[in-house]
Each structure stands twice: as structure tokens, then as C-alpha cells.
Design a protein around this motif. Structure first.
Motif, mmCIF file in Angstrom:
data_model
loop_
_atom_site.group_PDB
_atom_site.id
_atom_site.type_symbol
_atom_site.label_atom_id
_atom_site.label_comp_id
_atom_site.label_asym_id
_atom_site.label_seq_id
_atom_site.Cartn_x
_atom_site.Cartn_y
_atom_site.Cartn_z
ATOM 1 N N SER A 10 -0.075 -7.450 3.306
ATOM 2 C CA SER A 10 0.752 -6.242 3.272
ATOM 3 C C SER A 10 1.743 -6.270 2.116
ATOM 4 C CB SER A 10 1.520 -6.074 4.592
ATOM 5 O OG SER A 10 2.313 -7.218 4.856
ATOM 6 N N SER A 57 -4.765 2.406 -4.014
ATOM 7 C CA SER A 57 -5.525 1.197 -3.694
ATOM 8 C C SER A 57 -6.250 1.358 -2.364
ATOM 9 C CB SER A 57 -4.582 -0.018 -3.623
ATOM 10 O OG SER A 57 -4.054 -0.319 -4.890
ATOM 11 N N ASP A 58 -7.472 0.853 -2.322
ATOM 12 C CA ASP A 58 -8.244 0.896 -1.080
ATOM 13 C C ASP A 58 -7.632 -0.066 -0.069
ATOM 14 O OD1 ASP A 58 -10.158 2.704 -2.099
ATOM 15 O OD2 ASP A 58 -11.182 1.053 -3.114
ATOM 16 N N ARG A 59 -7.311 0.462 1.105
ATOM 17 C CA ARG A 59 -6.645 -0.359 2.122
ATOM 18 C C ARG A 59 -7.688 -0.924 3.082
ATOM 19 N NH1 ARG A 59 -0.841 0.825 4.723
ATOM 20 N NH2 ARG A 59 -0.581 -1.158 5.799
ATOM 21 N N TRP A 86 -8.333 -4.363 5.931
ATOM 22 C CA TRP A 86 -7.751 -5.486 6.671
ATOM 23 C C TRP A 86 -8.918 -6.191 7.345
ATOM 24 C CZ3 TRP A 86 -2.858 -7.408 6.627
ATOM 25 C CH2 TRP A 86 -2.557 -8.401 7.559
ATOM 26 N N TYR A 131 0.820 -1.213 0.000
ATOM 27 C CA TYR A 131 0.000 0.000 0.000
ATOM 28 C C TYR A 131 0.851 1.259 0.000
ATOM 29 C CZ TYR A 131 -3.980 -3.048 0.623
ATOM 30 O OH TYR A 131 -4.936 -4.020 0.431
ATOM 31 N N THR A 166 -0.600 3.682 -3.689
ATOM 32 C CA THR A 166 -1.280 4.601 -2.769
ATOM 33 C C THR A 166 -2.743 4.836 -3.135
ATOM 34 O OG1 THR A 166 -0.449 6.483 -4.051
ATOM 35 C CG2 THR A 166 0.871 5.761 -2.166
ATOM 36 N N LYS A 175 -13.333 -5.193 -0.262
ATOM 37 C CA LYS A 175 -12.427 -4.667 -1.289
ATOM 38 C C LYS A 175 -12.925 -5.091 -2.667
ATOM 39 C CE LYS A 175 -7.516 -4.697 -2.644
ATOM 40 N NZ LYS A 175 -7.114 -3.339 -2.263
#
Length: 242
Positions: A161, A125-127, A129, A119, A123, A135
Motif C-alpha cells: 500500500s 496504476s493497476d491495483r 493485491w 494508489y 491513480t 501486475k
């Protein structure tokens, strides 16, 4: 049941006890059966019809000649085992499915490399977890994954990650997110090998995710009879009509 292809599933020593039953359930629903492998456990490729490299720890950059640039939880013994298994499976014409870390391991074992801070690189990209399907990824047209799971935008989970950087031998990108991060890779020739960056085992209620396991089982059946695996997977995809 003896007619069900037997699929080896590698797992983390820490979380395998809870992840393996989910993967085994998906394999059973797809017509296969699973056996758990890992460091310290027997691992005989001649005894199985296919291989799943499961999720878990980050892959050490030592495997692709890089230095650690971010904090990471590593398992060198597992890295060595799984790289050897992927290389041997491809050499012996055994089908392989990679899940999250497993997708990255397929790429590394075939000579590719990884972004250690996915990520930080992508930058846009939708982060996320989460094991929940939050997503969105886009399956690439004219890929085997498109035949297996369709090309409509797909909602998946995300627990990673690292991400694929340079592609390994005979691999192509099969899905990406809106920021351009690779979300799936696949081999373009036999044996069948597919790596997805998400965890389809948690999404067993979704037909498109179950289809991924069904494709592996179809390839494993073809492996048993020494027939073309990609043709068997394509035939299954045509039947499903996704």
C-alpha cells in the motif's frame, strides 16, 4: 554447506514462519543459505555475508518525518531494527536485497521518503493485491536490474500500500509500473543494494525472479573476498544473458 554465503533474512513476527522457508528456498537454489532474523532474535552482521529485508507491515512515517494519513498496521520495533541493519550493512559493505517493505526500508534508511497511500497518489496504476503475477512492471534500461532480469515487461505480484517517493542517497529507479509508481530501486555503487516492490520469493519458478536472488548471492561471495560486488553481479548477468 560452508561455501554457501550466509544471508540474514528479516521477517515479520506474524508471518515470518511461512515466508522465511520460501526465501530460504530461493537462496538455496541461488547457491546461498538463509538465517532468520527479527525482533527478539540475535542479529550480528559480522556473522553473515549479506542481508534481505523481507516484506510485511507498513513502515511508520515517523522514520521520514511525516504524519500518518492512512490507516496502517505498524511495527515500530521492526522498523528500528531494519533501519539500523540497512545503515550498518551499507557502512560495512554488505550487500542488501529488499523485498516489498524491504525496498521501501532501503529507501528510508538512506534518507528517502514514501507515499503512504501509493494508489491514491498513482491513480493510473493497476491495483492488485495478490501473490499471483498479475501486475506488469517495466524494468528501466541501463540499470543493474536490467542486466540481472532483462528489460522485457515483467509480470509480478503486488501486496503493498506504500511506495517510494523521494529517493534515498545513491539510489536510482530501476523499474516502474504503467502509472509511474516506482517498482524497484538500486544503488549505483558498492555495496550492491536492490529493492523490488514485489515478492520474488513466491515466483521461484520464474527464471527472471530467481536471478534476483542469484545476484545477491554473487554480491555476497564478492563481499567475502573483499572484491567489487557490482562487478561480480554484472559478470553473473552476462553469463545469464537475459
Amino acid at each position: 554447506m560452508p561455501d554457501r554465503p550466509l544471508i540474514a533474512v528479516t521477517t515479520s513476527a506474524r508471518s515470518g514462519w511461512r515466508i522465511f522457508p520460501l526465501v530460504a528456498l530461493n537462496l538455496w537454489l541461488a547457491g546461498g543459505r538463509g538465517v532468520r532474523w527479527g525482533t527478539g532474535r540475535p542479529a550480528d552482521l559480522d556473522a553473515v555475508d549479506g542481508l534481505i529485508i523481507g516484506g510485511g507491515d507498513d513502515i511508520s512515517p515517523d522514520l521520514y518525518d511525516m504524519q500518518i494519513v492512512t490507516s496502517a498496521r505498524l511495527d515500530p520495533a521492526r522498523d528500528a531494527l531494519e533501519r539500523d541493519l540497512v545503515e550498518a550493512a551499507i557502512a560495512r559493505n554488505k550487500p542488501v536485497l529488499g523485498i516489498c517493505r524491504g525496498a521501501q526500508m532501503i529507501n528510508v534508511a538512506l534518507g528517502g521518503s514514501l507515499h503512504q497511500d501509493a494508489y491514491g497518489t498513482y491513480t493510473a496504476s493497476d491495483r492488485h493485491w495478490t501473490v499471483l503475477p498479475k501486475k506488469q512492471v517495466q524494468v528501466c534500461h541501463d540499470t543493474r536490474l536490467a542486466g540481472i532480469a532483462g528489460t522485457a515487461p515483467m509480470r509480478v505480484n503486488a501486496l503493498h500500500s506504500q511506495a517510494v517517493d523521494r529517493l534515498g542517497r545513491d539510489l536510482r529507479v530501476a523499474a516502474h509500473d504503467r502509472g509511474g509508481m516506482v517498482q524497484a530501486v538500486e544503488r549505483t555503487s558498492d555495496p550492491f543494494a536492490l529493492g523490488v516492490q514485489w515478492h520474488p520469493e513466491h515466483l521461484f519458478y520464474a527464471r527472471r525472479q530467481r536471478a534476483i536472488f542469484a545476484a545477491l548471492v554473487a554480491a555476497a561471495r564478492a563481499c567475502r573476498t573483499d572484491t567489487v560486488q557490482l562487478r561480480a553481479v554484472d559478470a553473473l548477468a552476462d553469463e545469464q544473458g537475459l
